[in-house]
Scaffold this active site. Structure first.
Site, PDB file in Angstrom:
ATOM      1  N   ASP A 199       0.879  -1.088   0.197  1.00 41.52           N
ATOM      2  CA  ASP A 199       0.042  -0.095  -0.048  1.00 41.52           C
ATOM      3  C   ASP A 199       0.730   1.380  -0.014  1.00 41.52           C
ATOM      4  OD1 ASP A 199      -1.546   2.258   0.654  1.00 41.52           O
ATOM      5  OD2 ASP A 199      -2.326   1.449   2.565  1.00 41.52           O
ATOM      6  N   LYS A 220       2.572  11.970  -3.303  1.00 40.36           N
ATOM      7  CA  LYS A 220       1.862  11.012  -4.177  1.00 40.36           C
ATOM      8  C   LYS A 220       0.791  11.965  -4.727  1.00 40.36           C
ATOM      9  CE  LYS A 220      -1.523   7.396  -3.374  1.00 40.36           C
ATOM     10  NZ  LYS A 220      -2.115   6.185  -2.612  1.00 40.36           N
ATOM     11  N   GLU A 266      -7.441   0.507  -4.182  1.00 37.43           N
ATOM     12  CA  GLU A 266      -7.355   0.433  -2.836  1.00 37.43           C
ATOM     13  C   GLU A 266      -8.546   0.134  -2.143  1.00 37.43           C
ATOM     14  OE1 GLU A 266      -5.869   4.403  -1.566  1.00 37.43           O
ATOM     15  OE2 GLU A 266      -4.055   3.789  -2.494  1.00 37.43           O
ATOM     16  N   ASP A 326     -13.133   4.815   1.719  1.00 41.56           N
ATOM     17  CA  ASP A 326     -11.633   5.105   1.997  1.00 41.56           C
ATOM     18  C   ASP A 326     -11.136   6.328   1.853  1.00 41.56           C
ATOM     19  OD1 ASP A 326      -8.932   4.695   1.739  1.00 41.56           O
ATOM     20  OD2 ASP A 326      -8.826   3.445   0.139  1.00 41.56           O
TER      21      ASP A 326
END
Ligand code: AMP
Length: 563
Positions: A7, A69, A146, A168
């Protein structure tokens, strides 16, 4: 061949391996399952990743970076220690650090990985993630969304039957997926999301409101002072609702501030962000054509779902209390690891089947279908939330007499006009010159399990075919650039593992020195000086003991920021 599940998070990353029919999360060199996605350089120009680098965000703001990211898949360059990097290269540094920790833990080389990405990541961002893995020296066997990974982890955990919704929210993104689990088959019905809504945005909103309340100009603060403010606010964010209310006590540009962070203040500061939670949930439910009443459970994933304001907002929207019985910070890594087990065809996973969807519509540019001749219109080929892998073909005709070229422009998005969608790439095709409408090409879009697009074009009159994996998009690295990035990363020396624990403690101490005042600060300073003296004496047994003592001492001041 060992495959690890990773992850790669905005704020934290984690990885695991599937062994003996179960997920084993891999501890990093500090013994933690979470590695902060922070990269920096020490005084000697050696690379540091994770907790040590995170501590240095405050003390060495120019030599350290986080939250990159969010810039994946763009050409944006990020300056660290006077050198500029792409987000892909910085992510590669995090991945290489995880790979090394996994190799140390497993005692064997790791050369393959499954990496999770936000479901709502576009094609460019997915390519960048895959490239980061490759720069770090791993073949990326598969990208997994994810929320799908999280559902896989929950699915294996207690095999719920029925439709559930995964919410999420990590550091940078918010994803919603509607998933059905039945007889070992995990089927994603729809995904939707917001790539710019995460815990970091809540933090940013708090900082903005604080500066506005106090009439402080952000531009007037240096990078270090801002980082101290962010750090204090992050602690407060995690403690909101506790009694007594958290306080932010800091000195900025020579003025001391001491403010209580109350729930109403926080709710007000983030009200605009909370409103944005609703739209992706509605879209995912609408696309999945599942009524609210049919939902068996709502599962929370990602550190930012720990915020009570988020839980309350989700609870109100669904009319039920959401579940979060697996650790929201680790559940995605657990799911990516299950996928690694699936990829390795582990027999204990024989009865698990997973189907996923593509979260965006993919299409090409055409002239006005109403006949005005104007270009710039979007023709969808693969509609969002189609089950993947999928493939569709569309025939396009020449629009002018003696037209010699047809350009296939590929876009991703939901808008009628291409200029408002994301440009992914183009293919130029030469066609024989004939009258308008007499020449045609067949354009085939194929979308694979990784969420990556391939385009095939066939000129019907000549039979000529062109095949292209779309990666010439802005932000993607060319083969040459990839090779250069790989060399650059290989040339960077990692701070030696055996000394890293000492550097990590010193940087933790320096950060705490900066963020505390008065007697506490003086005590931290004394403890650091004593530890440096022990390091200078270079006796291993003494260093080990002093390290344990210093760690216990510093952790007393650090409660909430520790993973
Ligand atoms: P992730 O990317 O899933 O690790 O999520 C990280 C985000 O979750 C960061 O923005 C954190 O600030 C946030 N977060 C983690 N723990 C908490 C907490 N206890 N309360 C509020 N936010 C949290």
């Amino acid at each position: 061949m060992t495959i690890i599940g990773i992850d790669l998070g905005t704020t934290n990353s984690a990885c695991g391996v599937w062994r003996d029919g179960a997920v084993h999360l891999i501890p990093n060199r500090h013994g933690d399952k979470l590695t902060p996605s922070v990269v920096g350089f020490d005084a000697g120009g050696e690379l540091i990743v994770g907790k040590t680098a995170q501590n240095r965000l405050i003390t060495h703001p120019r030599d350290t970076v986080a939250t990159f990211k969010r810039l994946m898949g763009t050409k944006h360059r990020i300056e660290v220690s006077k050198t500029s990097f792409t987000a892909t290269e910085l992510s590669a540094a995090v991945l290489r650090s995880l790979k090394e920790d996994a190799e140390a833990f497993l005692g064997e080389p790791v050369s393959e990985a499954i990496i999770s990405v936000p479901a709502y990541f576009n094609d460019n961002q997915r390519h960048a993630t895959k490239q980061a893995g490759e720069i770090a020296g791993m073949k990326v066997q598969r990208l997994i969304n994810e929320p799908t990974a999280a559902a896989l982890a929950y699915g294996l955990h207690d095999k719920p039957e029925g439709v559930f919704v995964v919410l999420d929210m990590g550091g940078g993104t918010f994803d919603v997926s509607v998933i059905e689990y039945f007889d070992g088959v995990m089927e994603v019905h729809a995904s939707a999301g917001d790539n710019y809504l995460g815990g970091e945005d809540f933090l940013e909103a708090m900082v903005e409101r604080f500066l506005a309340d106090r009439k402080i100009e952000r531009a007037g603060l240096d990078k270090g002072a801002l980082q101290v403010l962010f750090d204090a606010m992050e602690r407060a964010k995690r403690a909101i609702g506790r009694s007594p209310a958290p306080r932010v006590a800091i000195e900025l540009a020579g003025t001391a501030h001491d403010v209580e962070i109350t729930e109403p203040w926080f709710r007000d500061a983030v009200a605009g962000l909370l409103l944005r939670v609703r739209a992706p949930i509605e879209q995912a439910l609408r696309d999945a054509r599942i009524p609210l009443a049919d939902i068996a459970d709502v599962l929370l994933v990602g550190g930012a779902t720990r915020m009570a304001v988020f839980r309350n907002a989700a609870g109100k929207l669904f009319g039920r209390i959401p579940s979060s019985y697996l650790d929201p910070d680790l559940v995605v890594a657990m799911g990516a690891t299950v996928q690694a087990g699936l990829k390795a065809r582990d027999s204990s996973l024989d009865d698990v089947v997973l189907t996923d969807v593509c979260p965006y519509t993919l299409g090409t540019e055409v002239v006005d279908p109403a006949g005005s001749g104007k270009p710039g219109f979007f023709l969808p080929l693969i509609e969002r939330n189609s089950v993947v892998p999928t493939s569709r073909v569309e025939r396009l005709f020449t629009v002018a007499d003696k037209q010699a070229r047809m350009q296939v422009n590929v876009f991703q998005g939901e808008n009628r006009m291409v200029e408002r969608n994301v440009f992914l790439g183009e293919i130029d095709v030469t066609v024989p010159k004939r009258k308008a409408g007499e020449e045609s090409i067949d354009v085939r879009f194929s979308y694979d399990m990784n969420g990556l697009l391939e385009v095939d074009v066939k000129v019907n009159s000549s039979g000529e075919t062109i095949n292209k994996v779309i990666q010439q998009a802005p932000g993607a690295l060319s083969d040459d650039e990839m090779a250069r990035s790989r060399q650059r990363l290989a040339a960077l020396k990692f701070h030696p593992r055996e000394r890293e624990e000492n550097l990590q403690l010193l940087s933790q101490g320096e950060r705490l020195y900066l963020t505390h005042l008065g007697d506490t600060r003086a005590a931290i300073g004394d403890a650091l000086a004593a530890f440096e003296a022990v390091l200078d004496r270079q006796r291993d047994s003494e260093i080990g003991r002093a390290r344990d003592e210093l760690k216990a001492f510093l952790d007393r001041f650090d409660g909430d920021l520790l993973p």
